[in-house]
Design an enzyme around this catalytic site. Structure first.
Site, PDB file in Angstrom:
ATOM      1  N   ALA A 132       0.685  -0.978   0.411  1.00  0.00           N
ATOM      2  CA  ALA A 132      -0.099  -0.363  -0.268  1.00  0.00           C
ATOM      3  C   ALA A 132       1.151   1.480   0.047  1.00  0.00           C
ATOM      4  O   ALA A 132       2.157   1.232   0.032  1.00  0.00           O
ATOM      5  CB  ALA A 132      -0.571  -0.280   1.028  1.00  0.00           C
ATOM      6  N   ILE A 134       1.390   3.320   2.332  1.00  0.00           N
ATOM      7  CA  ILE A 134       2.244   3.709   3.547  1.00  0.00           C
ATOM      8  C   ILE A 134       3.317   2.620   4.054  1.00  0.00           C
ATOM      9  O   ILE A 134       4.426   2.677   4.477  1.00  0.00           O
ATOM     10  CB  ILE A 134       1.709   3.881   4.853  1.00  0.00           C
ATOM     11  CG1 ILE A 134       0.920   5.365   4.323  1.00  0.00           C
ATOM     12  CG2 ILE A 134       2.730   4.190   6.043  1.00  0.00           C
ATOM     13  CD1 ILE A 134       1.415   7.162   4.119  1.00  0.00           C
ATOM     14  N   VAL A 137       3.407  -5.187   3.644  1.00  0.00           N
ATOM     15  CA  VAL A 137       2.902  -6.486   4.451  1.00  0.00           C
ATOM     16  C   VAL A 137       3.841  -8.060   4.062  1.00  0.00           C
ATOM     17  O   VAL A 137       3.523  -8.025   2.580  1.00  0.00           O
ATOM     18  CB  VAL A 137       1.559  -7.222   5.253  1.00  0.00           C
ATOM     19  CG1 VAL A 137       1.530  -6.316   5.528  1.00  0.00           C
ATOM     20  CG2 VAL A 137       0.660  -7.038   4.038  1.00  0.00           C
ATOM     21  N   ASP A 286     -10.193   5.018   8.242  1.00  0.00           N
ATOM     22  CA  ASP A 286      -9.840   4.454   7.137  1.00  0.00           C
ATOM     23  C   ASP A 286     -10.185   3.361   6.306  1.00  0.00           C
ATOM     24  O   ASP A 286      -9.142   1.898   5.816  1.00  0.00           O
ATOM     25  CB  ASP A 286      -8.004   4.307   6.565  1.00  0.00           C
ATOM     26  CG  ASP A 286      -7.420   4.713   5.717  1.00  0.00           C
ATOM     27  OD1 ASP A 286      -7.730   5.011   4.324  1.00  0.00           O
ATOM     28  OD2 ASP A 286      -6.404   3.728   5.498  1.00  0.00           O
TER      29      ASP A 286
END
EC number: 2.7.-.-
Length: 545
Positions: A132, A134, A137, A286
């Site tokens: 994503a 920021i 994973v 979010d």
């Protein structure tokens, strides 16, 4: 503007033009200066003419970095405002952002843990599971208990990019107050709130704490599940949490294939939102589709799985009360009450004409009621309300920006899952129950319950507190009596002082008359007596202070 900020502004314009996004400027007389300016000042052609507009927009936002990717994520939920070829591309920004090198991710994780990753985890996969704006994973297995986990790691060197864009936004915000209606928008406060949320996302310890809180709030819930966080393994730039398996909420075909109860799912989405806002005053802010999954278990009774809790919001008691009453007044079409609440809360000036404001709100909102969600565009309603607000000098409320954004996400999800959802019918009973719990006997009982432990703790101290209170009352009474006596004495002295000063003035006037008449002896006597009266009066006034 600093040179670095001018360079960043130029870079933003250059990226937009190199992807041919000037096509998005409507061809109208009002926009003619902007279109001519782009061609006259920048000699940059579309370098990606072979790609469709939606893909070019996604790539441009992705190139500009996290601040712009976040904007694209929010816009991706507004399928009522954008055609499918644009909305589908923007949706890829939710979890399909280009990843960074997995070997670098391993290095950052090992630096945070202070040792080789194999010491704590097995089967670490350098290929990211998702990426994503920021962070990204990676999957692994926790050595301690053999459970499958994901490791979330912050993108390298991302903070300077975010801060540079935020500084540029502040510079542009300084110009807005000089424009018509600019001050009412409170741009600096809004940007400050946006900056806070972005910087909070860079601290994964904060996200871990948010996830733990949300998990506790919905413990044993049939509506929402928050994965477990392994806080002992979390650091500022690395977070370890339970790996979950679910269907992305945007994958409508997969949800239908397993016969998911879409109506119930959509209604629960609305209830989850209002529960977080009004019951807990702590909401996931979010909730774009990339952060929301649906469990594979019992599709006839589906529940949500929420991840990425980096951005959360909260409201104070007054804001919650005003919002709940506003929602209910809207649902009941009591536009007079809506107008009064806006005045009472200070969101519009106190001298606002309530009748005019009520009529303006009715004009905007009346057409939306008793329609299914598929026929209601909150985007258009918000635009009309914005125009109405401008007429009545309504200020932007920075503390509500996250709430407004989250409400847009919820609407976008509801529209995708079950377009016939009756949002009003789902939300109204919840808000009525919540308001009922805040007033009357129920609120009194709840208040007593919440304060009971404190009162019980203070009970052994009650005799001493009563004695101290009586003693203080007695001392206060004596102090007040002394003050009263002093004030009375001062008033007497002041009256005496004024009398003597007045007498001295009279004696001076009499002495002056005797002097004019030739009685010099009497003149001397009266002047001397007047001077003595003045001195005595001055002395009395000094003692009266």
């Amino acid at each position: 503007m600093l040179l670095s900020e001018l360079k960043r502004l130029y870079h933003i314009i250059k990226v937009f033009l190199s992807y041919g996004l000037d096509e998005l400027i409507p061809k109208h007389r009002i926009t003619l200066p902007a279109r001519l300016g782009c061609r006259a000042l920048f000699w940059i052609k579309n370098q990606h003419a072979d790609k469709p507009l939606g893909e070019r927009l996604r790539l441009a936002l992705q190139t500009l970095g996290p601040v712009w990717i976040k904007l694209g994520q929010m816009l991706s939920t507004r399928r009522d405002l954008f055609p499918p070829h644009i909305a589908d591309q923007l949706a890829l920004l939710q979890d399909k952002v280009a990843p960074f090198d997995g070997k670098k991710a391993r290095q950052y994780i090992e630096k945070s843990f202070g040792g080789p990753i194999d010491k704590w985890f097995d089967d670490f996969d350098e290929t990211p599971l998702a990426s994503a704006s920021i962070a990204q994973v990676h999957t692994a297995t926790l050595k301690e208990n053999g459970k499958e986990v994901v490791l979330k790691v912050i993108r390298p060197d991302i903070q300077p990019v975010i801060k540079a864009d935020i500084r540029l936004m502040y510079r542009l915000a300084n110009l807005l107050p000089f424009l018509p209606d600019g001050r009412r928008l409170r741009p600096k406060e809004v940007i400050r709130e946006y900056e806070k949320t972005l910087l909070d996302e860079l601290n994964l310890l904060r996200e871990a704490a948010n996830a733990i809180q949300l998990r506790r709030n919905f413990e044993n819930s049939s509506m929402l599940y928050i994965p477990e966080v392994y806080s002992d393994y979390c650091h500022e730039n690395v977070m370890v949490m339970e790996r979950i398996y679910g269907i992305p909420v945007s994958d409508i075909d997969a949800l239908n294939a397993q016969n998911t109860n879409m109506k119930l799912l959509a209604e629960r989405g609305v209830k989850v939102f209002f529960t977080q806002v009004f019951r807990d005053s702590f909401f996931h802010a979010d909730m774009h589709p990339g952060n929301v999954f649906i469990s594979y278990d019992h599709p006839e009774n589906p529940y949500y799985i929420g991840i990425d809790c980096g951005i959360v919001g909260s409201l104070n008691k007054e804001d919650k009360r005003y919002l709940a009453e506003n929602f209910l007044a809207f649902f009941n079409r009591d536009y007079r009450r809506v107008a009064e609440l806006h005045v009472d809360s200070g969101w519009v000036p106190a001298d606002t004409n309530v009748e005019d404001f009520e009529f303006a709100i009715r004009t905007v909102c009346e057409p939306i009621f008793e329609k299914p969600l598929s026929e209601i565009s909150f985007g258009h309603v918000l635009l009309n309300l914005f125009n109405t607000a401008r007429r009545f000098n309504m200020e932007v409320q920075p503390q509500l920006v996250l709430l407004q954004k989250t409400l847009l996400y919820v609407e976008g999800l509801g529209r995708q899952l079950y377009p016939q959802l009756d949002l009003w019918k789902t939300a109204k009973p919840f808000l009525e129950d919540w308001l009922h719990s805040q007033i009357g006997i129920t609120a009194l009982v709840n208040g007593i319950k919440s304060k009971a432990p404190y009162w019980i703790e203070k009970m052994p101290e009650l005799p001493e507190l009563v004695y101290d209170s009586l003693k203080q009352h007695k001392n206060m009474k004596l102090t007040l009596e002394k003050l009263t006596e002093q004030i009375s004495s001062q008033r007497v002295k002041q009256r005496q002082s004024y009398f003597l000063l007045g007498m001295g003035t009279t004696l001076f006037l009499c002495g002056s008359l005797f002097f004019v008449s030739g009685f010099k002896t009497l003149f001397s006597v009266f002047i001397s007596l007047g001077l003595l009266a003045w001195i005595w009066g001055w002395f009395k006034s000094g003692n009266a202070q």
